[in-house]
Scaffold this active site. Structure first.
Site, PDB file in Angstrom:
ATOM      1  N   LYS A 257      37.137 -13.753  32.005  1.00 49.58           N
ATOM      2  CA  LYS A 257      37.425 -12.315  32.016  1.00 49.58           C
ATOM      3  C   LYS A 257      36.230 -11.617  32.658  1.00 49.58           C
ATOM      4  O   LYS A 257      35.162 -11.536  32.068  1.00 49.58           O
ATOM      5  CB  LYS A 257      37.658 -11.780  30.601  1.00 49.58           C
ATOM      6  CG  LYS A 257      38.078 -10.312  30.584  1.00 49.58           C
ATOM      7  CD  LYS A 257      38.308  -9.822  29.157  1.00 49.58           C
ATOM      8  CE  LYS A 257      38.850  -8.394  29.168  1.00 49.58           C
ATOM      9  NZ  LYS A 257      37.962  -7.452  29.841  1.00 49.58           N
ATOM     10  N   GLY A 731      17.663 -14.345  -0.198  1.00 51.88           N
ATOM     11  CA  GLY A 731      18.706 -14.859   0.682  1.00 51.88           C
ATOM     12  C   GLY A 731      18.907 -16.343   0.499  1.00 51.88           C
ATOM     13  O   GLY A 731      19.795 -16.935   1.123  1.00 51.88           O
ATOM     14  N   HIS A 736      11.634 -13.081  -5.126  1.00 48.35           N
ATOM     15  CA  HIS A 736      10.210 -12.818  -4.962  1.00 48.35           C
ATOM     16  C   HIS A 736       9.840 -11.622  -5.835  1.00 48.35           C
ATOM     17  O   HIS A 736      10.484 -10.572  -5.758  1.00 48.35           O
ATOM     18  CB  HIS A 736       9.865 -12.495  -3.513  1.00 48.35           C
ATOM     19  CG  HIS A 736       9.812 -13.700  -2.615  1.00 48.35           C
ATOM     20  ND1 HIS A 736       9.417 -13.636  -1.298  1.00 48.35           N
ATOM     21  CD2 HIS A 736      10.096 -15.001  -2.856  1.00 48.35           C
ATOM     22  CE1 HIS A 736       9.456 -14.840  -0.766  1.00 48.35           C
ATOM     23  NE2 HIS A 736       9.874 -15.687  -1.692  1.00 48.35           N
ATOM     24  N   ASP A 785       5.971 -20.296  -7.602  1.00 50.49           N
ATOM     25  CA  ASP A 785       5.194 -20.614  -6.405  1.00 50.49           C
ATOM     26  C   ASP A 785       4.185 -19.486  -6.144  1.00 50.49           C
ATOM     27  O   ASP A 785       4.533 -18.403  -5.698  1.00 50.49           O
ATOM     28  CB  ASP A 785       6.144 -20.765  -5.221  1.00 50.49           C
ATOM     29  CG  ASP A 785       5.434 -21.212  -3.948  1.00 50.49           C
ATOM     30  OD1 ASP A 785       4.195 -21.318  -3.965  1.00 50.49           O
ATOM     31  OD2 ASP A 785       6.121 -21.422  -2.936  1.00 50.49           O
ATOM     32  N   ARG A 802      18.130 -15.062   7.160  1.00 43.13           N
ATOM     33  CA  ARG A 802      17.760 -16.440   6.836  1.00 43.13           C
ATOM     34  C   ARG A 802      18.648 -17.390   7.628  1.00 43.13           C
ATOM     35  O   ARG A 802      19.843 -17.107   7.835  1.00 43.13           O
ATOM     36  CB  ARG A 802      17.936 -16.720   5.335  1.00 43.13           C
ATOM     37  CG  ARG A 802      17.198 -15.771   4.404  1.00 43.13           C
ATOM     38  CD  ARG A 802      15.699 -15.704   4.668  1.00 43.13           C
ATOM     39  NE  ARG A 802      15.022 -16.961   4.623  1.00 43.13           N
ATOM     40  CZ  ARG A 802      14.485 -17.500   3.525  1.00 43.13           C
ATOM     41  NH1 ARG A 802      14.583 -16.862   2.351  1.00 43.13           N
ATOM     42  NH2 ARG A 802      13.830 -18.646   3.577  1.00 43.13           N
TER      43      ARG A 802
END
Length: 862
Positions: A257, A731, A736, A785, A802
């Site tokens: 196209k 995500g 956090h 962590d 992500r």
């Protein structure tokens, strides 16, 4: 013994009175930013000349089959004479009787980085290096082959190293790099177009080319054109119906196209006339196309086709490039896809496949192929052709019934399937701009529903400075007091200026909202060939196809090259190549969707990203292909991405990336970026972080309820130490908990505090939490962590996508909102436009000035 002059062989092989190739002269020797290039060379046999700058010359190898991105392929590379540096700028034709006679295309260029001493490597026959080109990237090797007895050629092998680049092409043939890139990296021309160019031949004594039999035959035909065979009358064009899937079956022909102006070309005794789809005579607008059509070997013809710009290398859509070409007189191409009449005979009732065969023969027998080109097709395999076209960055396909006659109306014998949502809208007004020198901020657009003009939203991107000026002048001439739309939301009426609704804008957009408004729209250009009263909202009917099977026929190299020629769009002035490559397959999210998202999200995202060193997760072929993590800047990066030297903990200094603008975010997307990870400190003082991050990472057997409870518990414990925090769903699986800080504590202090805090938190409930990375100890627990709180470590940036299933986004939330969420990946890319318009959940945190020293004293004194 090597000659003292490395270019003596090059000079001896060439007669510089016959060829305009540059005379060999050694350039200044450099040790870094070394140039490399590849020239596609159709001489005695087609090959690719690889050239690497070293010692002031271009070391050269003729790669007989071209490079391969499959590490298992070993391509023969014959080392040839050194070439001068100036040779790398040439593209054109070497006279046939001269050394190397044939067509030369500049196929790739960039810089190369030797991984050891090149002098030693050339001597020993092993050369390992990285390439930073537009097509050849990553690690490569040249290895000399031991010569057979009596063999004089210096044979080497060109081999792709096994790296992330090679893995990104896993599943493809190694030749995909050459079959998918059939045009010049600088001019955008094919080999045929380079050969046909008037100034192509590099000869100082070139004489007018002798007439070929084909040329003489065509001229004789034109001379015999008689006024008794009148120019055919304009015929209304056959139009396609929009559907949402490509049809299957061998009874369908599938074509690209095109993204230009539809033209009906009438050829006859009076010459050539070019008509728009509504019958307007536009011959004067395309004199180069009309002149080329005069070269067709016929007495009369009526041809349906589309005109496109020949060169879109400066970015923007193919349609935008065509408008620039019309204004600037640049080269254009006419793609012919149907033949309605030939030599006085009406062909409209003939089956399409017969009309196309006659059209192909007509063009191949003529001298107009440089400008007039036959539109190829693939028979059957509709879904796979459609996917290939979209992957190559084209707008979509037109599927046509092979046995259909030509009917001058819209029907279901021609179907159009689009890779992206795109159509025309009527301009009914504009919103004022508060920026000096900008004619307007956005256009207010609509479509016709009967006698009503229905408001369809605003578009504020896709404009160049020239476009703003020209369109602003047109709008100013059309201002009126009354609103042309049936209705417009009050918030958009306040600063609106209404205009006469007779201008038509072509717009690319992500989707229409539930209330029928454009989302993520981008202006492509004005449609002068379409009447505003005819613009209605297109909607696709369902012609379902099936998934591509293993034996589906791939798109042909010629079609792929043609699609590539139009494979770019612009977002914030950044060229997005392969814009409709799908990067999140199940969601249908394309590269251009991602670029537009970050352009819009920049206002929210940049306060956390600007000034911070950034690392990228790049997935050049999309989420499901090979991805890699990149923390250092490389040569060839867009200028919008800043390079800053940072001394690492090892003592070495490396260039890092800093993204300080919306344009920089978009430029990163152009490089295939799906994730942005940031340092906790910024360039104002790299040694003192401005935030502390605790990543709550659950074992796979735990639920989000467990993570959410842990986040609230951590919030409360931090509050006891007079530290306020904000949550972000990542995500992925976790949350956090982020503590904004004054820039006072050093990395050593922040790391010590975060480790002590996480360890104490885990020790209080050892059955629920762990603060060590040991996977054995993490079973059934949440890992706190704290390791992101050290110099050089990174964490996912707020509002970053992500590279995971579902196109999730790392999204800031309020504590109240977190209580009601069910997953850490609750927010997907399609949710973000509405969310970005809502109040900022972290707005209160912008004024926090928190001292870690005070918290440490309180923690340790307790």
């Amino acid at each position: 013994m090597a000659s003292a002059d490395p270019l003596s062989t090059y000079n001896a092989k060439r007669d510089f009175t016959r060829t305009r190739e540059p005379k060999g002269k050694k350039a200044r020797t450099r040790k870094d930013k070394l140039r490399f290039l590849v020239q596609k060379h159709d001489a005695t046999r087609l090959h690719y000349d690889l050239r690497l700058e070293w010692g002031g010359v271009l070391k050269s190898w003729a790669v007989t089959r071209g490079p391969s991105v499959d590490p298992g392929d070993k391509r023969l590379a014959v080392m040839t004479e050194d070439h001068p540096m100036s040779y790398g700028d040439f593209e054109g034709v070497i006279p046939k009787k001269e050394y190397g006679g044939g067509t030369v295309m500049l196929w790739d260029q960039g810089t190369w980085e030797p991984l050891h001493d090149p002098e030693e490597g050339l001597k020993e026959g092993k050369l390992h290096f990285n390439l930073h080109g537009e097509r050849m990237t990553g690690g490569w090797a040249l290895v000399r082959i031991k010569p057979r007895k009596g063999e004089k050629r210096d044979n080497w092998l060109l081999i792709k190293e096994r790296d992330a680049v090679a893995e990104s092409f896993e599943g493809e043939t190694g030749d995909i790099i050459t079959t998918a890139n059939m045009t010049s990296i600088t001019s955008g021309r094919s080999m045929e177009e380079i050969a046909a160019s008037a100034d192509a031949v590099w000869s100082s004594s070139a004489k007018p080319a002798a007439k070929t039999a084909k040329t003489e035959a065509a001229q004789a035909k034109r001379a015999k054109r008689s006024s008794t065979i009148a120019m055919p009358d304009f015929e209304p064009p056959m139009l396609a119906t929009l559907v949402d899937a490509a049809p299957e079956g061998d009874d369908w022909l599938h074509e690209v196209k095109f993204d230009g102006y539809r033209l009906m070309a009438a050829i006859g005794g009076k010459g050539v006339a070019l008509y728009t789809r509504t019958g307007l005579d536009w011959t004067d607008k395309f004199p180069d196309v009309a002149k080329a059509l005069e070269g067709l070997n016929c007495k009369s013809a009526l041809i349906d086709g589309e005109v496109m710009a020949s060169d879109i290398k400066d970015g923007g859509s193919a349609f935008s490039a065509l408008q620039k070409a019309i204004k600037g007189g640049a080269a254009k191409r006419f793609f012919a896809f149907d033949l309605l009449a030939l030599n006085g005979k009406d062909l409209k009732k003939n089956p399409l496949i017969e009309r196309k065969e006659a059209l192909s023969q007509l063009i191949s027998d003529s001298t107009a192929t440089a400008v007039v080109q036959y539109s190829e097709h693939v028979r059957g395999h509709g879904p796979s052709v459609f996917r290939s076209i979209c992957k190559a960055g084209q707008e979509g396909i037109i599927a046509k019934k092979a046995d259909a006659p030509y009917r001058g109306r819209r029907g279901r014998e021609w179907l159009k399937v689009k890779c992206t949502k795109r159509q025309e809208f009527v301009i009914g007004g504009y919103s004022k701009s508060d920026k000096r020198g900008r004619a307007f901020a956005s256009l207010l657009l609509g479509t016709r529903e009967g006698e009503k003009l229905v408001y369809r939203g605003r578009v504020g991107t896709g404009f160049t400075g020239e476009t703003l000026e020209e369109l602003g002048a047109l709008l100013k001439e059309r201002t009126r007091k009354s609103m042309p739309f049936e209705s417009v939301d009050a918030q958009f009426r306040r600063d609106a200026v209404w205009v006469k609704p007779d201008l038509v804008a072509e717009v690319d957009y992500a989707e229409l909202t539930d209330d029928g408004h454009i989302r993520h729209g981008s202006f492509l250009g004005l449609r002068e060939d379409k009447a505003a009263d005819d613009i209605t909202l297109e909607s696709a009917s369902s012609d379902k196809g099936t998934d591509m099977s293993a034996d589906d026929e791939p798109i042909t190299p010629k079609q792929n090259a043609r699609a590539k020629s139009a494979a770019s769009e612009e977002v914030l002035g950044i060229k997005i190549s392969s814009p409709y490559r799908v990067v999140f397959p199940k969601q249908g999210v394309t590269k251009i969707d991602l670029a537009r998202y970050f352009a819009v999200a920049a206002d929210r995202m940049l306060p956390f990203v600007a000034g911070h060193p950034v690392s990228l997760v790049r997935c050049p072929q999309g989420r499901t292909k090979q991805c890699f993590f990149q923390k250092h800047a490389s040569d060839g990066f867009p200028a919008e991405i800043k390079r800053v030297p940072i001394k690492e903990n090892s003592g070495d200094t490396e260039d890092y990336m800093v993204l300080d603008s919306a344009e920089a975010l978009v430029a990163a997307v152009q490089m295939g970026t799906l994730e942005f990870h940031i340092w906790g400190s910024n360039m104002t003082d790299l040694e003192k972080p401005v935030r502390m991050v605790f990543d709550l990472d659950p074992d796979e057997r735990l639920t989000f309820d467990d993570v959410r409870e842990a986040a609230f518990a951590m919030r409360d414990r931090l509050a006891e130490l007079k530290l306020q925090s904000v949550p972000m769903v990542t995500g992925g699986k976790g949350v956090h908990v982020i503590v904004p800080l004054q820039r006072r504590a050093t990395w050593t202090e922040v790391k010590a505090f975060s480790k002590s805090f996480a360890t104490a938190f885990a020790e209080e409930e050892p059955d629920r939490f762990v603060a060590t990375m040991s996977k054995a100890k993490r079973k059934g627990r949440i890992f706190i962590d704290w390791l992101r709180n050290e110099r050089g470590s990174t964490a996912i940036a707020p509002y970053s996508t992500r590279s995971r299933e579902g196109a999730p986004v790392a999204t800031p939330v309020s504590w109240e909102e977190l209580a009601g969420l069910e997953e850490a990946n609750s927010f997907r890319l399609h949710d973000m436009p509405e969310r970005l318009e809502a109040p900022d959940p972290w707005a209160d945190a912008t004024g926090w000035r928190q001292s870690l020293t005070r918290a440490m004293l309180k923690a340790f004194s307790g």
